[in-house]
Each structure stands twice: as structure tokens, then as C-alpha cells.
Scaffold this motif. Structure first.
Motif, PDB file in Angstrom:
ATOM      1  N   VAL A   1       0.838  -1.206   0.000  1.00 37.32           N
ATOM      2  CA  VAL A   1       0.000   0.000   0.000  1.00 37.32           C
ATOM      3  C   VAL A   1       0.867   1.248   0.000  1.00 37.32           C
ATOM      4  O   VAL A   1       0.567   2.237  -0.680  1.00 37.32           O
ATOM      5  N   VAL A   2       1.968   1.217   0.763  1.00 37.33           N
ATOM      6  CA  VAL A   2       2.897   2.348   0.751  1.00 37.33           C
ATOM      7  C   VAL A   2       3.444   2.577  -0.661  1.00 37.33           C
ATOM      8  O   VAL A   2       3.473   3.704  -1.160  1.00 37.33           O
ATOM      9  N   ALA A   3       3.871   1.492  -1.322  1.00 34.37           N
ATOM     10  CA  ALA A   3       4.424   1.610  -2.675  1.00 34.37           C
ATOM     11  C   ALA A   3       3.397   2.161  -3.654  1.00 34.37           C
ATOM     12  O   ALA A   3       3.696   3.044  -4.472  1.00 34.37           O
TER      13      ALA A   3
ATOM     14  N   ALA B   1       0.962   6.739  -6.717  1.00 36.36           N
ATOM     15  CA  ALA B   1      -0.210   7.559  -7.046  1.00 36.36           C
ATOM     16  C   ALA B   1      -0.007   9.021  -6.666  1.00 36.36           C
ATOM     17  O   ALA B   1      -0.390   9.931  -7.424  1.00 36.36           O
ATOM     18  N   LEU B   2       0.558   9.280  -5.491  1.00 37.21           N
ATOM     19  CA  LEU B   2       0.651  10.644  -4.979  1.00 37.21           C
ATOM     20  C   LEU B   2       1.957  11.337  -5.344  1.00 37.21           C
ATOM     21  O   LEU B   2       1.998  12.567  -5.434  1.00 37.21           O
TER      22      LEU B   2
ATOM     23  N   VAL C   1       1.618   7.775   3.865  1.00 43.79           N
ATOM     24  CA  VAL C   1       3.071   7.841   3.695  1.00 43.79           C
ATOM     25  C   VAL C   1       3.431   8.178   2.247  1.00 43.79           C
ATOM     26  O   VAL C   1       4.536   8.655   1.961  1.00 43.79           O
ATOM     27  N   GLY C   2       2.514   7.963   1.318  1.00 46.71           N
ATOM     28  CA  GLY C   2       2.768   8.255  -0.087  1.00 46.71           C
ATOM     29  C   GLY C   2       2.951   9.723  -0.400  1.00 46.71           C
ATOM     30  O   GLY C   2       3.321  10.080  -1.529  1.00 46.71           O
ATOM     31  N   MET C   3       2.721  10.609   0.587  1.00 48.10           N
ATOM     32  CA  MET C   3       2.937  12.043   0.368  1.00 48.10           C
ATOM     33  C   MET C   3       4.424  12.405   0.375  1.00 48.10           C
ATOM     34  O   MET C   3       4.784  13.554   0.140  1.00 48.10           O
TER      35      MET C   3
END
Length: 428
Positions: free
Chosen positions: A55-57, A62-63, A114-116
Motif C-alpha cells: 500500500v505504501v508503494a 499515485a501521490l 506515507v505516499g505524500m
């Protein structure tokens, strides 16, 4: 050789922003493996650990480009600082949920935040491009240096993250990555004199940089390259385990990164001629060819000798990585408008991240079903896909380079004409 690298650091502030960028980039290689190690210990499930890491990856994929698009529009400092703050808050929430046994779904929610994380590698390269865009040899050396820095991050980061999580406390690896991100970004954004100014066309850039057909080719090949990385890592660990030497897997993989690192150092000193598009195709072709010995070694050699032979094959395979990635970044700098450079570079790293997730998953299925030796067919297939994609997209890359060269020439002619009119030249 060293004189080439000394030249790029002659400009004031270059060593400072590159060093800060190294610190801020370490979390890229620490966070995913740190989450897996942490949750495997706290929750006793590699399934949950791997899913949260995935999910982090996906969140970064995506973000990340959207954050970099904001960087192009509003500047590195104005966007990187709040994006880092949001990332750290999400990581802190993830640590608290893991530590205090919150429901599993909370882990996934926090992981998405965390993707930010801002793409420090793209921002560092954008600063080099701002400094040396008119000096291609120096820009080539600067990109080569940053490729070596990337390899150092991926050698040191996982070892540090796993070591902290297993020897200090389970959350230590992720906690340390958050500290590195915070300190690195604060130091990086403090370097104001080397921050690229906002390009005049940034606020008028309506479409995303990914609409560039040349960039699409690069991103697809980066997906293939990421799949090579992800699958080689999983299969090599499984192969070492089958041979009864699991602990040697990290050394074998370090040799792989070492080959790429050394190649990047040498490549940065070369003064290259010819088409960048042709060099990119050649790099992908060599990368595909270098996967064949892995399949042969894994199938024919067992035990410690097999791991030694595999390490040698991986070292040779690593020699083609950095030159190919360096050429790809140089192509992005030429194919994407200056107003969208951060976003364009981030799309390539997004493709890499997606490929790593895909390659590691497929390799895991193959290893479970057919054994580690069969798993090396996965990176070979990914490398062949990358080479074929580069071949199919060669015309697009060349057309994009010609279009940029034509546009640059027209802009230069217009600027000269404007200057002549303003100064009252001979024709006036």
C-alpha cells in the motif's frame, strides 16, 4: 576521473544540497523493508506486513507525481516541507497503531498517507539541471553522481532498517527513516540559493507531463527495470535459503548494487557522443542479455559455489544498470518541458516503484510454485519486455528529441531577434 566530479561541485552550494539529498533519500529504501520487519515481529504475519508495504508503494506511485507537479508550480521549499510533515504524521500514526495493536485496517489507512513523501531525487536532479543545463558534460557527470548516491542508499538503507528493527525494537527502522526524512528535507530546503526558480510556464502547464509520448516509453521501461530489481531480490533470498546460506543473500545483493555503483562512477567521467535514444536502447538490451547467466547459474550450480557464481553473475548484470538509468534521466530532462521537470522525473521513479511491487509479487508466486532456480526467469522476462519496449519506442524518443531541438532553436532565434530590436541593431 575524480577531476570530473570535482568540477560539478565547483558551484557554491552544490555539495550542501547533494549531501542533504542523500540523507532525505535514505527513507526510500528503509521504509518498505522497515514496515515488513516491524509488522512481522509485532503481528506475526508476513501477509499483513507485505500488504501494508505494498500500500505504501502504491500510494507513493499515485501521490508522488502529484506532489512533484505542485513542486514545479510553487517551488521546492513551499511544497516539500508540508508534504514531509504529512508523511511524518502518517508514519507516526502507523507506528502507534502497530505498537498498540490497533485493528489491521488502521495500518492500511496510515500507510496510504506515507505516499505524500516528496521525491528528493527528482528535486536534487532538478537543481543540477538548473545549474548545468547549458553544459551537457557536467550535467551528465552530475546525473551519474546522483545515480551512485541512489545505489549507496539502496545498499545502506535496508541493512540499517533491518538491523535497527531486529536489534533495538521493532519500530526502530521506520522511526529512523522518519528522522532521516525530516532532517534531510529541512537541510535540503534550507539551501535557498540553489533552489531552481519557478519556471514562467509552470502555472500554465495544464496537462500532466505523462502525456509526453517519449516519457511514456521511459516509464514503461522503468516498470520493467523495477520488476528486475524486485524479482532479483526475492529470488536471490529464496535461492540462498535453499542452499542453506540465507545470511549470504544480503552480500550477494550488495555485490549487484556494487556493480551498478562502479559503472555509474566510470560512466560519469565519459564524454559521450551519438544519440541518447540509441544509448538507452543499448542499455536495455545489455540489461536483458545480462539476465541470461543468472538462469544458467541457478539451474546448474548448487551450494556455496552456486552463491559465489551467482554473485559474479549479478556483479556483471549490475554494470548495465546505472548507465541506463543515467541516460534515462538525461532523456527526461530533454523530453519534458522545464516547467514540469520535477514531475517528469518523478514519473520514472513511480514506474520503478510499480515494477518493484509487480516483480517481487510474481517472483514470489514462481518461487512458491517451482522453486528459486525457476524464479530467475522472472527478471529475464522483465528485462526482455524492457528491451522490446525501448525498441518499439525508439522512434518516439528520437522524435521527441528532434522536436525539443527544433523548439530550442526557434526560441533562440526569437530571443536574438528580440534583443536586436531592443538594442536597435543594424536592421533597425
Amino acid at each position: 576521473m575524480l577531476s570530473s566530479y570535482r568540477q560539478i561541485f565547483a558551484a557554491p552550494g552544490t555539495l550542501a544540497f547533494s549531501s542533504a539529498g542523500l540523507i532525505a533519500r535514505l527513507p526510500i529504501s528503509m521504509t518498505g523493508i522497515g514496515i515488513v520487519t516491524m509488522l512481522a515481529q509485532l503481528r506475526g504475519s508476513y501477509g499483513i506486513a507485505g500488504a501494508v508495504s505494498a500500500v505504501v508503494a502504491l500510494s507513493v506511485a499515485a501521490l508522488g507525481p502529484q506532489v512533484s507537479r505542485l513542486v514545479d508550480r510553487y517551488g521546492q521549499r513551499r511544497v516539500a516541507l508540508p508534504a514531509t510533515g504529512l508523511t511524518v504524521l502518517a508514519a507516526a500514526a502507523l507506528l502507534l497503531c502497530a505498537h498498540y495493536g490497533a485493528p489491521d485496517w488502521t495500518l492500511f489507512v496510515c500507510a496510504a498517507g506515507v505516499g505524500m513523501m516528496p521525491s528528493t531525487g527528482s528535486m536534487v536532479r532538478a537543481r543540477w539541471a538548473h545549474l548545468y543545463s547549458s553544459e551537457p558534460p557536467r550535467l551528465h557527470t552530475a546525473y551519474s553522481f546522483e545515480a551512485v548516491v541512489d545505489e549507496i542508499c539502496f545498499i545502506v538503507g535496508p541493512i540499517l532498517s533491518i538491523g535497527l528493527a531486529t536489534s533495538v525494537f521493532p519500530e526502530a527502522g521506520v522511526l529512523c527513516s522518519g528522522i532521516f526524512l525530516t532532517v534531510g528535507i529541512l537541510l535540503f530546503t534550507a539551501q535557498r540559493r540553489t533552489e531552481p526558480p519557478i519556471h514562467p510556464g509552470a502555472h500554465r502547464a495544464g496537462r500532466s507531463a505523462i502525456h509526453s509520448s517519449g516519457l511514456q516509453v521511459l516509464v514503461l521501461t522503468f516498470v520493467a527495470t523495477g520488476a528486475i530489481f524486485g524479482s532479483v531480490e526475492v529470488v536471490t533470498v529464496a535461492f540462498a535459503q535453499e542452499q542453506g546460506h540465507t545470511a549470504l543473500a544480503s552480500l550477494v545483493l550488495a555485490v549487484y548494487a556494487l556493480g551498478s555503483c562502479l559503472a555509474g562512477v566510470v560512466f560519469g567521467t565519459l564524454r559521450l557522443k551519438g544519440s541518447m535514444a540509441g544509448r538507452f536502447l543499448g542499455g536495455n538490451a545489455v540489461m536483458a542479455a545480462s539476465m541470461v547467466p543468472l538462469v544458467v547459474v541457478a539451474a546448474l550450480v548448487d551450494g556455496t559455489a552456486g552463491l559465489v557464481a551467482l554473485g559474479a553473475a549479478l556483479f556483471v548484470a549490475g554494470l548495465s544498470i546505472s548507465p541506463t538509468l543515467i541516460t534515462a534521466m538525461a532523456l527526461v530532462e530533454r523530453l519534458v518541458p522545464a516547467a514540469q521537470l520535477n514531475e517528469g522525473m518523478t514519473w520514472t521513479t513511480t514506474g520503478l516503484a510499480l515494477g518493484v511491487a509487480l516483480g517481487s509479487s510474481v517472483a514470489g508466486w514462481v518461487v512458491d510454485g517451482s522453486g528459486a532456480a525457476a524464479g530467475y526467469w522472472v527478471p529475464l522476462a522483465a528485462a526482455l519486455f524492457g528491451a522490446l519496449t525501448a525498441l518499439a519506442g525508439l522512434a518516439r524518443l528520437r522524435a521527441g528529441l528532434v522536436a525539443v531541438a527544433t523548439a530550442d532553436g526557434a526560441a533562440a532565434t526569437a530571443a536574438e531577434a528580440a534583443a536586436g530590436s531592443a538594442t536597435g541593431g543594424p536592421e533597425a
